[in-house]
Scaffold this motif. Structure first.
Motif, short mmCIF file in Angstrom:
data_model
loop_
_atom_site.label_atom_id
_atom_site.label_comp_id
_atom_site.label_asym_id
_atom_site.label_seq_id
_atom_site.Cartn_x
_atom_site.Cartn_y
_atom_site.Cartn_z
N GLN A 131 0.83 -1.20 0.00
CA GLN A 131 0.00 0.00 0.00
C GLN A 131 0.87 1.25 0.00
OE1 GLN A 131 -2.55 -0.98 3.46
NE2 GLN A 131 -4.23 -1.14 2.01
N ALA A 132 0.41 2.27 -0.70
CA ALA A 132 1.17 3.50 -0.85
C ALA A 132 1.34 4.20 0.49
CB ALA A 132 0.47 4.42 -1.84
N SER A 136 -4.43 7.30 2.03
CA SER A 136 -5.21 7.63 3.22
C SER A 136 -5.12 6.52 4.26
CB SER A 136 -6.67 7.84 2.84
OG SER A 136 -7.51 7.72 3.97
N PRO A 137 -4.72 6.83 5.49
CA PRO A 137 -4.68 5.80 6.54
C PRO A 137 -6.03 5.11 6.71
CG PRO A 137 -3.50 7.75 7.27
CD PRO A 137 -4.19 8.12 5.98
N ARG A 138 -7.10 5.87 6.64
CA ARG A 138 -8.44 5.29 6.79
C ARG A 138 -8.75 4.34 5.64
NH1 ARG A 138 -13.86 7.21 5.63
NH2 ARG A 138 -12.98 9.14 4.81
N GLY A 139 -8.37 4.73 4.43
CA GLY A 139 -8.62 3.88 3.28
C GLY A 139 -7.81 2.60 3.32
N ILE A 171 -2.69 2.94 -5.06
CA ILE A 171 -2.73 2.94 -3.60
C ILE A 171 -2.62 1.52 -3.05
CG2 ILE A 171 -4.03 3.61 -1.54
CD1 ILE A 171 -3.09 5.95 -3.22
N HIS A 172 -3.32 0.58 -3.67
CA HIS A 172 -3.36 -0.80 -3.20
C HIS A 172 -2.81 -1.74 -4.27
CE1 HIS A 172 -6.15 0.67 -0.09
NE2 HIS A 172 -6.79 1.27 -1.07
N ALA A 173 -1.91 -2.62 -3.86
CA ALA A 173 -1.38 -3.65 -4.76
C ALA A 173 -1.12 -4.90 -3.93
CB ALA A 173 -0.10 -3.17 -5.45
N GLU A 205 -5.99 12.19 2.04
CA GLU A 205 -7.07 11.93 1.12
C GLU A 205 -7.56 10.50 1.26
OE1 GLU A 205 -6.01 12.89 -2.88
OE2 GLU A 205 -4.82 14.62 -2.29
N ASP A 206 -8.86 10.33 1.20
CA ASP A 206 -9.43 8.99 1.21
C ASP A 206 -9.61 8.54 -0.21
OD1 ASP A 206 -10.53 6.64 1.94
OD2 ASP A 206 -12.45 7.46 2.60
N LYS A 207 -8.50 8.31 -0.86
CA LYS A 207 -8.51 8.00 -2.30
C LYS A 207 -8.29 6.50 -2.46
CE LYS A 207 -4.97 9.59 -4.44
NZ LYS A 207 -4.04 10.54 -5.08
N THR A 208 -9.19 5.85 -3.18
CA THR A 208 -9.10 4.42 -3.40
C THR A 208 -8.99 4.15 -4.90
OG1 THR A 208 -10.43 3.96 -1.44
CG2 THR A 208 -10.20 2.20 -3.05
N ASP A 209 -7.99 3.41 -5.31
CA ASP A 209 -7.85 3.10 -6.72
C ASP A 209 -8.78 1.96 -7.08
OD1 ASP A 209 -4.64 1.36 -6.39
OD2 ASP A 209 -6.43 1.36 -5.15
N ALA A 210 -9.12 1.91 -8.33
CA ALA A 210 -10.09 0.91 -8.79
C ALA A 210 -9.43 -0.44 -8.94
CB ALA A 210 -10.69 1.35 -10.11
#
Length: 210
Positions: A131-132, A136-139, A171-173, A205-210
């Motif tokens: 994770q990046a 966002s920590p929350r995301g 953000i997520h891998a 930012e609460d940014k989530t990649d698709a």
């Protein structure tokens, strides 16, 4: 002796850090060689010819080796140390991590995107969660790494992960089990010891990649 032999085969040969004096498997250190012009050259892939000089993959150890002129002592000759050596080594190791992740992506062993990572986790096929650092920590709490050691990496930026996956940002891998898992984890571990900028990441930012 058999036990020791098995350990060496598993962890690789040990090398001694010129800065700390500690010995550890070579995968946890950075190798340097003296070039034809007497300049210290980082050999992050461990393939350059010549006698190796080893320093722990740790920014403090590398800075100490430069400050105390330990490269010349280890080489037993006058050497030239490039300015900003620690930053150069960090950049080289970071690129190795990105290249390995890109290779894993092309082979189908690495995937990116929240939904794909979630599906992989639900199928119990996730070996490593990545994770990046500036996500966002929350995301990021929406996904959990697998149980066990060395199953989580969070010291690459979203832009750096994006480079590995051919996107603007990721953000997520995640990694599946396979031949590239160990090299990615080992190179990422070396990068973690060298980076000094991770603490500066905080987008909120609460940014989530698709």
């Amino acid at each position: 002796m058999a036990r020791g032999g098995r350990k060496e085969e598993r962890d690789g040969p040990e090398r001694r850090c010129i800065a700390t004096g500690d010995s550890q498997p070579a995968r946890g250190l950075i190798r340097f060689v003296v070039g034809p012009d007497g300049q210290i050259v980082p050999d992050v892939a461990g393939k350059l010819p010549g006698r190796g000089i080893w320093v722990s993959a740790d920014r403090a150890a590398l800075d100490l080796a430069v400050k105390k002129k330990l490269f010349a002592r280890a080489a037993r000759q006058a050497v030239m140390v490039p300015e900003g050596l620690a930053d150069l080594v960090t950049a080289l190791v970071r690129q190795r991590v990105i290249d390995l992740l890109s290779l894993a992506r092309k082979s189908g062993q690495a995937i990116a995107g929240y939904e794909k990572c979630r599906e992989l986790a639900m199928a119990d096929e996730m070996a490593v969660l990545i994770q990046a650092a500036d996500g966002s920590p929350r995301g990021k709490t929406k996904l959990r790494p697998p149980e066990g050691e060395k199953t989580y990496i969070d010291w690459l930026s979203a832009q750096e992960l994006g480079l590995a996956f051919g996107r603007e940002h990721v953000i997520h891998a995640a990694l599946r089990a396979g031949g590239l898992r160990r090299p990615v984890v080992e190179e990422a571990a070396r990068l973690a010891g060298l980076r000094t900028d991770i603490g500066g990441y905080a987008t909120g930012e609460d940014k989530t990649d698709a």
